[in-house]
Design an enzyme around this catalytic site. Sequence first.
Site, PDB file in Angstrom:
ATOM      1  N   CYS A   1      36.432  50.167  42.852  1.00 42.60           N
ATOM      2  CA  CYS A   1      37.986  49.502  43.087  1.00 42.60           C
ATOM      3  C   CYS A   1      38.916  48.729  44.309  1.00 42.60           C
ATOM      4  CB  CYS A   1      38.441  49.222  41.862  1.00 42.60           C
ATOM      5  SG  CYS A   1      39.910  48.257  41.273  1.00 42.60           S
TER       6      CYS A   1
ATOM      7  N   HIS B   1      37.231  52.767  36.741  1.00 43.70           N
ATOM      8  CA  HIS B   1      38.649  53.513  36.719  1.00 43.70           C
ATOM      9  C   HIS B   1      39.006  53.274  35.191  1.00 43.70           C
ATOM     10  CE1 HIS B   1      41.467  51.228  38.227  1.00 43.70           C
ATOM     11  NE2 HIS B   1      40.320  50.968  38.694  1.00 43.70           N
TER      12      HIS B   1
ATOM     13  N   ASP C   1      41.671  49.220  43.965  1.00 43.14           N
ATOM     14  CA  ASP C   1      43.039  50.614  43.361  1.00 43.14           C
ATOM     15  C   ASP C   1      42.930  51.222  44.159  1.00 43.14           C
ATOM     16  OD1 ASP C   1      43.896  50.894  40.232  1.00 43.14           O
ATOM     17  OD2 ASP C   1      44.147  51.984  41.867  1.00 43.14           O
TER      18      ASP C   1
ATOM     19  N   ARG D   1      44.715  53.806  44.056  1.00 41.31           N
ATOM     20  CA  ARG D   1      44.256  55.446  43.526  1.00 41.31           C
ATOM     21  C   ARG D   1      42.782  55.504  43.823  1.00 41.31           C
ATOM     22  NH1 ARG D   1      47.375  53.952  38.041  1.00 41.31           N
ATOM     23  NH2 ARG D   1      46.111  52.278  38.252  1.00 41.31           N
TER      24      ARG D   1
ATOM     25  N   CYS E   1      42.227  50.466  35.379  1.00 38.95           N
ATOM     26  CA  CYS E   1      42.023  49.205  36.102  1.00 38.95           C
ATOM     27  C   CYS E   1      42.915  48.138  35.479  1.00 38.95           C
ATOM     28  CB  CYS E   1      40.492  49.024  35.595  1.00 38.95           C
ATOM     29  SG  CYS E   1      40.069  48.328  37.054  1.00 38.95           S
TER      30      CYS E   1
HETATM   31 ZN    ZN Z   1      40.983  48.999  39.289  1.00 38.51          ZN
END
Ligand code: ZN
Length: 192
Positions: A39, A98, A41, A43, A101
């Site tokens: 992703c 994850h 994302d 993190r 999300c």
């Molecule tokens: Zn995500």
Amino acid sequence: MQDLTDGVARFQRDVFPAKAELFAHLATHHTPHTLFIGCSDARVVPELITGAEPGDLFVIRTAGNLVPAYGLEADGVAASIEYAVAALGVAEIVVCGHSGCGAMTALAEGHDLSGAPAIATWLRHADARSTAAGDVPALVRQNVLAQLANLATHPSVARALAEERLLLHGWVYDIATGRVEDLTGAGHVLAA
Ligand code: ZN
């Protein structure tokens, strides 16, 4: 921006000299063993999670770690998959979802995406049909498996699978604990 330029200076001063030999090798060699699809994302950092070095992972990051099924119109995800598998010859592909999300939360909780048409269109590549409403962790897992199925529709992937020179893996990374669950290896936890 200052943080980033400071970071570049630190990289050049501290990190690069320590790995100078590796970088000299990488200047003329690109032979990643794994295509990592995660992703976008902030993190979820593939190299950090896996302890990979520069040159190890060919990385595609998309919102919700989605891999659209193969289609005739050219797109960046399909081109990157084809390059990793057919040109670079990666031996493994990991699709990594994850916890927490945003994309899966929007789907599981039925967020109104009428003001975000690009996101709404993109999230159609997730398969949210059989998940209980509101169950984000279940959708994260189910989505990883759905994306592995989408991946297999890409001709380069299908060919490599048929020739038994490629393995597909589905992972879920938990941000709070750092644990990685391997959905495709009998669900056992890879790292605690
Ligand atoms: Zn995500």
